[in-house]
Design an enzyme around this catalytic site. Structure first.
Site, PDB file in Angstrom:
ATOM      1  N   CYS A  75      19.838  -8.382 -41.142  1.00 48.57           N
ATOM      2  CA  CYS A  75      21.074  -8.341 -40.358  1.00 48.57           C
ATOM      3  C   CYS A  75      20.895  -7.745 -38.972  1.00 48.57           C
ATOM      4  CB  CYS A  75      22.114  -7.561 -41.120  1.00 48.57           C
ATOM      5  SG  CYS A  75      21.526  -5.902 -41.471  1.00 48.57           S
ATOM      6  N   GLU A  76      19.947  -8.220 -38.207  1.00 50.77           N
ATOM      7  CA  GLU A  76      19.917  -7.845 -36.789  1.00 50.77           C
ATOM      8  C   GLU A  76      19.126  -8.864 -35.987  1.00 50.77           C
ATOM      9  OE1 GLU A  76      17.187  -4.594 -35.517  1.00 50.77           O
ATOM     10  OE2 GLU A  76      17.618  -3.871 -37.535  1.00 50.77           O
TER      11      GLU A  76
END
Ligand code: LLP
Length: 419
Positions: A347-348
């Site tokens: 998630c980045e």
């Protein structure tokens, strides 16, 4: 030729094994796949280069700490370069001869130095406080520690600043103006310390070997100075750092032979014992990180291939902007080629394995490999997003063998047992 080749009909192989077949056989995804024979070949190129010299090849365990790989390198004749108490323990478990091991680092703990002293590992002195700690450890262990002075030679390796170590403002080693202080203190401690050599390490991913010659000339001047004060220094440790062809561009890069040849005369004429500390050049090109494509998407002007592997398992592109070559396992196709960012599910936006790569649009489940994943990939893996560390396999003489279990959710939950 490397260990990853194409079959006559274009499928990616590792030492004759179809990577697709390995993917179908392995229960977990993603995973690391190594060639044992390539590890042997890489070591042999150092052995050939060192022919006729007294030498120790100290494998930099930080690059890849798989126990089976360490045992194999030890059987081939390697020593080990270690940077923590646990790396010292691991090297001992793998059966390395402590007399061929070097304990190095700018923040070594006294308890770890005690272990190294007891076992008879060479220890590099990195600073004033480090010297104090080594003396304390020698007393606790009741041993004379064979030490090398890690000298910061102020040579620019022309690499990414995160992997340059031998420039004058780096946190490693001692600067020449302090040499005399170190020699004086060492002289005061004959029961604890025996100064046997000097060490330097310029940096990593080096592709111009003439700087090794520059550094060796400097180091030999230090050796002259140190010997003139009555020390019998014998070891010249020129560190590691040889780069590899991450781009698969076909560019001719310096080999271990080219590297050793830059220092051969100097080492030979002084009858020194040469220590060399390769990590990447022994292990990087022996491995692919094998993934499956989860899906393909487009946002704005960007196309993405989303794979199951991520920055958690392989952080070099995110951390250093490093390039690692990416290919599909299937044959090169006539399908339309597009430009993709190859990204993971983490998630980045730092989570990418490759940017702007030209690939035929892959189908769901297609195999995709990140090349040259043997060094600083698995050993730097994390469990970010609870992506557990992947299993490792190697092809050993015609068989596919698991050489490390993948980490599981249950392994993670054990950290909380009984709390
Ligand atoms: N000796 C010393 C003292 C070192 O600090 C290193 C690596 C080596 C030997 C081995 O260097 P090699 O032959 O592998 O270049 N994580 C980074 C690389 C960090 C290297 C740290 N020191 C990367 O993924 O590129």
């Amino acid at each position: 030729a490397g260990c990853f080749t194409r079959s006559p009909d274009g499928y990616l192989c590792c030492e004759g094994f179809l990577v697709q077949d390995v993917m179908d056989a392995v229960e977990r995804r993603p995973f690391y796949l190594y060639s044992k024979a390539q590890i042997t070949r890489n070591f042999e190129s150092y052995r050939e280069a060192l022919e006729g010299l007294r030498s120790i090849v100290g494998y930099a365990v930080k690059a890849n700490n798989n126990l089976k790989i360490l045992e194999h390198l030890r059987e081939l004749g390697c020593g080990a370069v270690l940077v923590s108490g646990n790396e010292v323990r691991l090297a001992l478990r793998a059966g390395f001869d402590p007399a061929r091991c070097v304990f190095n680092g700018n923040g070594k703990l006294v308890e770890d130095l005690v272990l190294a002293a007891k076992e008879g590992v060479f220890v590099n002195i990195d600073s004033e406080f480090d010297l104090e700690n080594i003396v304390i450890a020698a007393r606790v262990a009741g041993k004379v520690v064979q030490v090398l002075l890690r000298i910061n030679p102020d040579v620019d390796p022309q690499v990414h600043p995160y992997v340059a170590t031998g420039n004058k403002n780096s946190k490693f080693g001692i600067r020449n103006e302090k040499l005399q202080w170190f020699l004086d203190v060492i002289k005061l401690h004959p029961k604890e310390l025996k100064l046997v050599g000097v060490h330097c390490h310029l940096g990593s991913t080096i592709t111009k070997v003439d700087i090794f010659e520059d550094a060796a000339v400097l180091m030999v001047n230090y050796i002259d100075e140190i010997q003139s004060q009555g020390f019998e220094v014998e070891y010249l440790n020129i560190g590691g750092g040889l780069g590899i062809d991450y781009y698969h561009s076909g560019a001719i890069l310096p080999t271990p032979m080219d590297l050793i040849n830059t220092v051969r005369e100097l080492v030979h004429s002084r009858s020194l014992n040469l220590i060399i500390e390769p990590g990447r050049s022994l292990i990087a090109n022996t491995c692919c990180f094998v993934n499956r494509v989860i899906g393909v998407k487009t946002n704005g002007t960007k196309n993405f291939v989303v794979i199951d592997g991520s920055m958690a398992e392989l952080i070099r592109p995110s951390l250093y902007g490093a390039y690692q070559h990416i290919e599909l396992v299937s044959p090169p196709s006539d399908a339309e080629i597009s430009t993709f960012d190859v990204v993971g599910p983490v998630c980045e936006s730092a989570d990418f394995l490759g940017k702007d790569r030209e690939l035929p649009t892959p189908v769901k489940g297609a195999g995709l490999v990140v090349h040259d994943a043997g060094a600083y990939c698995m050993s730097m893996a994390s469990t970010y997003n609870l992506k557990m560390r992947p299993p490792e396999y190697w092809v050993d003489d015609g068989s596919l063998v698991k050489i490390r279990h993948g980490e599981t959710f249950d392994d993670f939950m054990k950290f909380f047992d009984g709390l």
